[in-house]
Design a protein around this motif. Structure first.
Motif, PDB file in Angstrom:
ATOM      1  N   TRP A   1      12.027  40.061 -13.327  1.00 18.35           N
ATOM      2  CA  TRP A   1      11.362  40.554 -12.122  1.00 18.35           C
ATOM      3  C   TRP A   1      10.121  41.350 -12.511  1.00 18.35           C
ATOM      4  O   TRP A   1       9.977  41.805 -13.638  1.00 18.35           O
ATOM      5  CB  TRP A   1      12.296  41.413 -11.267  1.00 18.35           C
ATOM      6  CG  TRP A   1      12.858  42.630 -11.986  1.00 18.35           C
ATOM      7  CD1 TRP A   1      14.011  42.699 -12.696  1.00 18.35           C
ATOM      8  CD2 TRP A   1      12.245  43.930 -12.063  1.00 18.35           C
ATOM      9  NE1 TRP A   1      14.185  43.945 -13.224  1.00 18.35           N
ATOM     10  CE2 TRP A   1      13.114  44.736 -12.836  1.00 18.35           C
ATOM     11  CE3 TRP A   1      11.075  44.480 -11.566  1.00 18.35           C
ATOM     12  CZ2 TRP A   1      12.839  46.065 -13.121  1.00 18.35           C
ATOM     13  CZ3 TRP A   1      10.797  45.807 -11.847  1.00 18.35           C
ATOM     14  CH2 TRP A   1      11.673  46.584 -12.604  1.00 18.35           C
ATOM     15  N   ALA A   2       9.246  41.506 -11.482  1.00 15.75           N
ATOM     16  CA  ALA A   2       8.013  42.253 -11.689  1.00 15.75           C
ATOM     17  C   ALA A   2       7.543  42.785 -10.338  1.00 15.75           C
ATOM     18  O   ALA A   2       7.668  42.110  -9.313  1.00 15.75           O
ATOM     19  CB  ALA A   2       6.931  41.379 -12.310  1.00 15.75           C
ATOM     20  N   VAL A   3       7.033  43.996 -10.310  1.00 16.02           N
ATOM     21  CA  VAL A   3       6.479  44.605  -9.101  1.00 16.02           C
ATOM     22  C   VAL A   3       5.131  45.219  -9.456  1.00 16.02           C
ATOM     23  O   VAL A   3       4.860  45.515 -10.619  1.00 16.02           O
ATOM     24  CB  VAL A   3       7.414  45.681  -8.515  1.00 16.02           C
ATOM     25  CG1 VAL A   3       8.714  45.067  -8.031  1.00 16.02           C
ATOM     26  CG2 VAL A   3       7.688  46.784  -9.546  1.00 16.02           C
ATOM     27  N   GLY A   4       4.287  45.390  -8.412  1.00 13.08           N
ATOM     28  CA  GLY A   4       2.988  45.970  -8.687  1.00 13.08           C
ATOM     29  C   GLY A   4       2.215  46.252  -7.409  1.00 13.08           C
ATOM     30  O   GLY A   4       2.699  46.056  -6.292  1.00 13.08           O
ATOM     31  N   VAL A   5       1.012  46.746  -7.585  1.00 13.69           N
ATOM     32  CA  VAL A   5       0.091  47.050  -6.496  1.00 13.69           C
ATOM     33  C   VAL A   5      -1.157  46.216  -6.691  1.00 13.69           C
ATOM     34  O   VAL A   5      -1.688  46.141  -7.801  1.00 13.69           O
ATOM     35  CB  VAL A   5      -0.266  48.546  -6.454  1.00 13.69           C
ATOM     36  CG1 VAL A   5      -1.237  48.829  -5.318  1.00 13.69           C
ATOM     37  CG2 VAL A   5       0.995  49.384  -6.298  1.00 13.69           C
ATOM     38  N   GLY A   6      -1.629  45.595  -5.583  1.00 11.10           N
ATOM     39  CA  GLY A   6      -2.821  44.767  -5.663  1.00 11.10           C
ATOM     40  C   GLY A   6      -3.905  45.268  -4.728  1.00 11.10           C
ATOM     41  O   GLY A   6      -3.628  45.888  -3.693  1.00 11.10           O
ATOM     42  N   VAL A   7      -5.147  45.021  -5.094  1.00 11.12           N
ATOM     43  CA  VAL A   7      -6.293  45.419  -4.288  1.00 11.12           C
ATOM     44  C   VAL A   7      -7.271  44.243  -4.220  1.00 11.12           C
ATOM     45  O   VAL A   7      -7.626  43.676  -5.272  1.00 11.12           O
ATOM     46  CB  VAL A   7      -7.009  46.662  -4.865  1.00 11.12           C
ATOM     47  CG1 VAL A   7      -8.220  47.019  -4.012  1.00 11.12           C
ATOM     48  CG2 VAL A   7      -6.052  47.837  -4.952  1.00 11.12           C
ATOM     49  N   ASN A   8      -7.663  43.913  -2.995  1.00  8.54           N
ATOM     50  CA  ASN A   8      -8.722  42.919  -2.784  1.00  8.54           C
ATOM     51  C   ASN A   8      -9.947  43.635  -2.226  1.00  8.54           C
ATOM     52  O   ASN A   8      -9.869  44.272  -1.174  1.00  8.54           O
ATOM     53  CB  ASN A   8      -8.274  41.835  -1.801  1.00  8.54           C
ATOM     54  CG  ASN A   8      -7.269  40.896  -2.441  1.00  8.54           C
ATOM     55  OD1 ASN A   8      -7.272  40.702  -3.653  1.00  8.54           O
ATOM     56  ND2 ASN A   8      -6.409  40.309  -1.622  1.00  8.54           N
ATOM     57  N   ILE A   9     -11.048  43.547  -2.926  1.00  6.99           N
ATOM     58  CA  ILE A   9     -12.277  44.221  -2.503  1.00  6.99           C
ATOM     59  C   ILE A   9     -13.318  43.160  -2.152  1.00  6.99           C
ATOM     60  O   ILE A   9     -13.760  42.417  -3.037  1.00  6.99           O
ATOM     61  CB  ILE A   9     -12.807  45.146  -3.606  1.00  6.99           C
ATOM     62  CG1 ILE A   9     -11.754  46.189  -3.983  1.00  6.99           C
ATOM     63  CG2 ILE A   9     -14.095  45.834  -3.146  1.00  6.99           C
ATOM     64  CD1 ILE A   9     -12.172  47.091  -5.127  1.00  6.99           C
ATOM     65  N   PRO A  10     -13.688  43.066  -0.875  1.00  7.01           N
ATOM     66  CA  PRO A  10     -14.707  42.072  -0.499  1.00  7.01           C
ATOM     67  C   PRO A  10     -16.092  42.511  -0.966  1.00  7.01           C
ATOM     68  O   PRO A  10     -16.558  43.597  -0.624  1.00  7.01           O
ATOM     69  CB  PRO A  10     -14.619  42.034   1.033  1.00  7.01           C
ATOM     70  CG  PRO A  10     -14.099  43.385   1.410  1.00  7.01           C
ATOM     71  CD  PRO A  10     -13.202  43.824   0.287  1.00  7.01           C
ATOM     72  N   LEU A  11     -16.713  41.692  -1.767  1.00  9.71           N
ATOM     73  CA  LEU A  11     -18.061  41.983  -2.252  1.00  9.71           C
ATOM     74  C   LEU A  11     -19.105  41.184  -1.467  1.00  9.71           C
ATOM     75  O   LEU A  11     -20.035  41.754  -0.905  1.00  9.71           O
ATOM     76  CB  LEU A  11     -18.152  41.671  -3.751  1.00  9.71           C
ATOM     77  CG  LEU A  11     -17.203  42.487  -4.648  1.00  9.71           C
ATOM     78  CD1 LEU A  11     -17.345  42.051  -6.102  1.00  9.71           C
ATOM     79  CD2 LEU A  11     -17.469  43.977  -4.496  1.00  9.71           C
ATOM     80  N   ILE A  12     -18.957  39.902  -1.449  1.00  9.88           N
ATOM     81  CA  ILE A  12     -19.838  39.028  -0.670  1.00  9.88           C
ATOM     82  C   ILE A  12     -18.958  38.180   0.233  1.00  9.88           C
ATOM     83  O   ILE A  12     -18.053  37.494  -0.247  1.00  9.88           O
ATOM     84  CB  ILE A  12     -20.701  38.135  -1.581  1.00  9.88           C
ATOM     85  CG1 ILE A  12     -21.590  39.001  -2.484  1.00  9.88           C
ATOM     86  CG2 ILE A  12     -21.552  37.180  -0.743  1.00  9.88           C
ATOM     87  CD1 ILE A  12     -22.424  38.194  -3.463  1.00  9.88           C
ATOM     88  N   ASP A  13     -19.207  38.251   1.540  1.00  9.69           N
ATOM     89  CA  ASP A  13     -18.375  37.544   2.515  1.00  9.69           C
ATOM     90  C   ASP A  13     -19.237  36.525   3.258  1.00  9.69           C
ATOM     91  O   ASP A  13     -20.357  36.828   3.676  1.00  9.69           O
ATOM     92  CB  ASP A  13     -17.772  38.545   3.514  1.00  9.69           C
ATOM     93  CG  ASP A  13     -16.797  37.890   4.454  1.00  9.69           C
ATOM     94  OD1 ASP A  13     -15.614  37.799   4.108  1.00  9.69           O
ATOM     95  OD2 ASP A  13     -17.238  37.466   5.553  1.00  9.69           O
ATOM     96  N   ASN A  14     -18.711  35.316   3.393  1.00 10.18           N
ATOM     97  CA  ASN A  14     -19.475  34.262   4.056  1.00 10.18           C
ATOM     98  C   ASN A  14     -18.988  33.970   5.470  1.00 10.18           C
ATOM     99  O   ASN A  14     -19.330  32.935   6.049  1.00 10.18           O
ATOM    100  CB  ASN A  14     -19.424  32.973   3.230  1.00 10.18           C
ATOM    101  CG  ASN A  14     -18.013  32.429   3.092  1.00 10.18           C
ATOM    102  OD1 ASN A  14     -17.046  33.069   3.511  1.00 10.18           O
ATOM    103  ND2 ASN A  14     -17.885  31.246   2.496  1.00 10.18           N
ATOM    104  N   SER A  15     -18.162  34.865   6.041  1.00 10.70           N
ATOM    105  CA  SER A  15     -17.629  34.645   7.390  1.00 10.70           C
ATOM    106  C   SER A  15     -18.562  35.170   8.486  1.00 10.70           C
ATOM    107  O   SER A  15     -18.262  35.011   9.665  1.00 10.70           O
ATOM    108  CB  SER A  15     -16.255  35.313   7.524  1.00 10.70           C
ATOM    109  OG  SER A  15     -16.353  36.717   7.384  1.00 10.70           O
ATOM    110  N   GLY A  16     -19.681  35.804   8.095  1.00  4.45           N
ATOM    111  CA  GLY A  16     -20.620  36.333   9.086  1.00  4.45           C
ATOM    112  C   GLY A  16     -20.076  37.539   9.825  1.00  4.45           C
ATOM    113  O   GLY A  16     -20.213  37.651  11.036  1.00  4.45           O
ATOM    114  N   ARG A  17     -19.461  38.463   9.085  1.00  2.79           N
ATOM    115  CA  ARG A  17     -18.794  39.593   9.733  1.00  2.79           C
ATOM    116  C   ARG A  17     -19.773  40.499  10.474  1.00  2.79           C
ATOM    117  O   ARG A  17     -19.452  41.023  11.538  1.00  2.79           O
ATOM    118  CB  ARG A  17     -18.011  40.396   8.689  1.00  2.79           C
ATOM    119  CG  ARG A  17     -18.840  40.848   7.501  1.00  2.79           C
ATOM    120  CD  ARG A  17     -17.991  41.403   6.377  1.00  2.79           C
ATOM    121  NE  ARG A  17     -18.817  41.765   5.217  1.00  2.79           N
ATOM    122  CZ  ARG A  17     -18.312  42.186   4.066  1.00  2.79           C
ATOM    123  NH1 ARG A  17     -17.004  42.300   3.926  1.00  2.79           N
ATOM    124  NH2 ARG A  17     -19.104  42.495   3.055  1.00  2.79           N
ATOM    125  N   SER A  18     -20.961  40.693   9.944  1.00  4.89           N
ATOM    126  CA  SER A  18     -21.923  41.566  10.632  1.00  4.89           C
ATOM    127  C   SER A  18     -22.353  40.962  11.962  1.00  4.89           C
ATOM    128  O   SER A  18     -22.461  41.660  12.973  1.00  4.89           O
ATOM    129  CB  SER A  18     -23.141  41.799   9.740  1.00  4.89           C
ATOM    130  OG  SER A  18     -23.796  40.566   9.461  1.00  4.89           O
TER     131      SER A  18
END
Length: 493
Positions: A352-369
């Protein structure tokens, strides 16, 4: 004044029937057409229904309202689904892999990967050790060609930049919108039912008026016939009386057809097997609450305004959801192996294995602005629509209120005209029998009386329809019975 049958209006939706109060008796039928056998259908084949029962049938069984209720249930399920976003996602995974060859590790490969691999190889050569023989004796197989693994993986989001809460707000706004759409649909059905139901009640009164005219002119014709036989009037007077009587009979038959059309429309609307007969008559009220009360209640409770509020809540949720894409996503994850092959690689791998993950958006192509700006524009649009809707509703309530008051004034104002018309008929008949009046005078008196009765019935109908619209817009449909039963004055033909 020619009154078009209300039953000619387009039927908005079919209504499912429910048992009502029973059938029309002979006495009730005779009240509709006194002394006349020319009813639309036989009394035993009609079914009486009160307005309260008819409205209950609409609320409970109308297909259009049932569809809106299903839409409410759909949005409730979507709201429940959005609440599950806070829970972890747990998945079971199984893999089967076929390799081109087993994975093996040789001593020569291990020695060659060492920093001092060349020195070790030289030393082995000096000692006379054959590397190939060593590899053959000490080679380890890490995996077979066929690999099967299975595991359980869990991912639990602990920070999403507010996107989960935004999704829940959007789902809640959709549910509120569906509920107010249902309420708005009910108000529209209430107005539709009022038009169809009291349209039949009005055609009943118009038919009774035409029956009265026919009976009065029939009596006049029989009287003229006797006077002609006695030589007291000219033949042309008798012909005038006969022609007027025949025309009255045609008008009565036309009124029967109009009533029949209105009855068919109401019967189909209620899905009854027998022609529907309204047991609730047209009515008026001596007065109405002030117009400001209706306007205030409408602006406070009208479902259309709440629908715009729900759309604004959804737009605000979209703003939060798109802004959340700028923030990192933090999550907990874990993995547990359920099955592993009996290989060296499997033995060295952890269970088994456990942990913490982080996703940091740098460049997004979904047109969020752009989506954030679009959501802001939607909020602005809803604000303008809300302001315009309030203005339009105020005008509509005022217009409907004034129409109701105008109908009341018209109905009450014709009271003296009706008394005059009745007295005029009596005097013209008496004068004709004494040779002091012509047959045309008697006919004109009868037709004038009929026109006054028709105009009063039309005014009462307009009042009831306007009142129904006022109560529907202000969300006071349940108080209709109070206006009709406890405060209403029944309108008789």
């Amino acid at each position: 004044m020619k009154i078009k049958p209300i039953a000619a209006m387009t039927c908005c939706a079919a209504l499912l029937s429910i048992p009502f109060s029973g059938f029309v008796t002979e006495a009730e039928a005779s009240e509709l057409v006194e002394g006349n056998n020319a009813t639309v259908v036989s009394p035993v084949s009609q079914q009486a229904v009160s307005f309260t029962d008819a409205w209950r049938a609409v609320v409970m069984s109308n297909d259009g309202l049932a569809a809106e209720r299903a839409n409410v249930e759909r949005t409730e399920h979507l709201q429940d689904a959005a609440s599950d976003l806070f829970f972890p996602q747990v998945t079971a995974k199984a893999n089967y892999t076929r390799l081109d060859k087993p994975i093996e590790i040789k001593p020569s490969d291990v020695i060659g990967s060492m920093p001092a691999g060349e020195q070790v190889a030289g030393l082995a050569q000096m000692l006379g050790i054959n590397p190939a023989a060593v590899d053959k004796m000490f080679t380890s197989q890490l995996t077979d060609r066929d690999i099967f693994t299975s595991s359980i993986r869990a991912v639990w989001p602990i920070f999403t930049g507010g996107r989960i809460m935004a999704a829940q707000d959007i789902a809640k706004g959709q549910n509120e919108e569906a509920r107010y759409l249902l309420a708005m649909k009910q108000q529209a059905k209430f107005e539709d039912l009022s038009k169809f139901y009291f349209g039949v009640a009005m055609t009943q009164q118009l038919l009774q008026t035409r029956v009265d005219v026919e009976q009065g002119l029939k009596k006049h014709f029989e009287h003229a016939l006797k006077l002609e036989q006695q030589g007291q009037i000219a033949k042309v007077e008798r012909l005038q009386a006969e022609a007027s009587y025949d025309k009255a009979r045609v008008e009565r038959q036309k009124a029967e057809r109009d009533m029949e059309i209105a009855q068919v429309a109401l019967t189909k609307l209620l899905k009854l097997e027998r022609p529907a007969v309204p047991s609730t008559s047209l009515f008026i009220n001596e007065s109405l609450p002030p117009m400001s009360a209706f306007i205030e209640k409408t602006l406070s409770d009208y479902p259309g305004l709440h629908i715009l509020d729900a759309k604004k809540k959804q737009a605000s949720g979209l703003i939060d959801a798109e802004k959340g894409k700028y923030y990192p996503e933090v999550y907990l994850y874990g993995n547990y192996s359920l099955h592993e092959d009996d290989t060296l690689a499997a033995k060295t791998a952890p269970d088994w294995a456990v942990g913490v993950g982080v996703n940091i958006p740098l460049i997004d192509n979904s047109g969020r602005s752009g989506k954030v700006k679009a959501a802001h524009s939607m909020v602005t649009q809803v604000n303008y629509l809300h302001a315009q809707a309030e203005q339009d509703l105020s005008v509509l309530v005022e217009k409907t209120y004034r129409e109701a008051m105008q109908a009341l004034e018209e109905y009450n104002g014709l009271s003296s005209s009706l008394k005059l018309a009745k007295e005029n008929v009596r005097l013209r008949e008496k004068a004709f029998s004494q040779g002091l009046s012509t047959s045309l005078d008697v006919v004109d008196a009868e037709l004038y009386q009929a026109s006054v009765k028709t105009q009063r019935s039309a005014a009462a109908f307009q009042y009831v329809i306007s009142l129904s619209r006022l109560l529907a817009m202000s969300g006071e449909m349940n108080s209709f019975n109070q206006y009709q039963q406890y405060q209403g004055v029944e309108v008789k033909s």
